[in-house]
Design a protein around this motif. Sequence first.
Motif, PDB file in Angstrom:
ATOM      1  N   THR A   5       7.958  -6.824  -1.452  1.00 61.98           N
ATOM      2  CA  THR A   5       6.717  -6.081  -1.647  1.00 61.98           C
ATOM      3  C   THR A   5       6.861  -5.181  -2.862  1.00 61.98           C
ATOM      4  OG1 THR A   5       6.308  -6.080   0.750  1.00 61.98           O
ATOM      5  CG2 THR A   5       5.092  -4.480  -0.572  1.00 61.98           C
ATOM      6  N   VAL A   7       6.203  -2.136  -5.104  1.00 57.75           N
ATOM      7  CA  VAL A   7       5.776  -0.765  -4.865  1.00 57.75           C
ATOM      8  C   VAL A   7       5.545  -0.079  -6.210  1.00 57.75           C
ATOM      9  CG1 VAL A   7       6.409   1.479  -3.881  1.00 57.75           C
ATOM     10  CG2 VAL A   7       7.017  -0.634  -2.680  1.00 57.75           C
ATOM     11  N   ALA A  12       4.940   5.209  -4.191  1.00 58.70           N
ATOM     12  CA  ALA A  12       6.205   5.837  -3.811  1.00 58.70           C
ATOM     13  C   ALA A  12       6.083   7.361  -3.848  1.00 58.70           C
ATOM     14  CB  ALA A  12       7.319   5.361  -4.735  1.00 58.70           C
ATOM     15  N   LEU A  93       4.188   2.309   4.309  1.00 60.35           N
ATOM     16  CA  LEU A  93       3.856   2.124   2.906  1.00 60.35           C
ATOM     17  C   LEU A  93       3.349   0.709   2.723  1.00 60.35           C
ATOM     18  CD1 LEU A  93       3.915   3.636   0.187  1.00 60.35           C
ATOM     19  CD2 LEU A  93       6.192   2.686  -0.205  1.00 60.35           C
ATOM     20  N   HIS A  94       2.187   0.554   2.100  1.00 62.32           N
ATOM     21  CA  HIS A  94       1.568  -0.757   1.918  1.00 62.32           C
ATOM     22  C   HIS A  94       1.428  -1.514   3.236  1.00 62.32           C
ATOM     23  CE1 HIS A  94       1.380  -0.263  -2.340  1.00 62.32           C
ATOM     24  NE2 HIS A  94       2.682  -0.362  -2.556  1.00 62.32           N
TER      25      HIS A  94
END
Length: 325
Positions: A5, A7, A12, A93-94
């Motif tokens: 994935t 980022v 971040a 995250l995501h």
Amino acid sequence: MAVYTEVAPEAAQALLNHLNLGTLQSLRGIQGGIENTNYFATTDQGEYVLTLFERLTAEQLPFYLRLVKHLAAAGIPVPEPQADAQGQLLHSLHGKPAAVVVKLAGQSQLAPQAIHCAQLGRVLAQMHLAARSFDMQQPNLRGLDWWNDTVPAVLPYLQAPQQELLRRELAFQNELAASASYRALPASAVHADLFRDNAMFEGERLSGVFDFYFAGVDTWLFDLCVAINDWCIDLATGELDTPRVNALLRAYQQVRPLTAEEQALYPALLRAAALRFWISRLWDCHLPRQASMLQPHDPTHFERVLRARIARPGAITAEHGFATP
């Protein structure tokens, strides 16, 4: 470690803000490994590793993160997970579970000598004793049940001699696991993947052990044998290097002596440790996932290791200071 994935720095930074870890200065994908997405994240407050979990679920992950937190509290040199204001170690995250841990100082020792193996053995024994008081339970997800499920999927990719070896060894390990002597082995949460690239050294000093994302409840002897099969071998042949093995075992037993059952089953668990990684490397090689920077490991290495362990059980036991059963 790998990158499945992508980022962006902005994403971040949002997570780092949530954890109050400062302003991002650099973000770099980490090459190597096969399970998760990993980045080095440097901020004005320190250096961290950002991990997005690609296979493990949000339900499974508290076990790993709380285990490392527990070991850190016991004085074991591990990369402590970073909590938010509510004390949560697991983040998102995501749309994927994520964690941020402190980056350990130093670098991996990829050509370990006896002095490095001794330090690893001492810390491994300390980890086992510290884990006795860790109260969360989760099986080794790459243990015997997974071997039994995965072998049928990889067998079609192998030649007949490899198929025969794999079937025979799996049957041996199933029989062993059902025995009273195996059930008597001490166990707790263990690392289960303590290869030479999962420890860091500053000079000749072990500065930390990391990557606990294969951890689970298993026997201490299996965990010890996983380490020996990587730290104490000739990579070209798979044969054990007796001085390195003995350095690791002596240091380990100065902290926690092996039981009589462990000494008797030591050659068999060396085989189990080799089988586990042969199966997983076959799986990753023949049934891979797509990932940026992914470099699957050669499965034939652990086929060699397994054949070497099967060939000399009595000699292994004697050379490493145990009485032959």
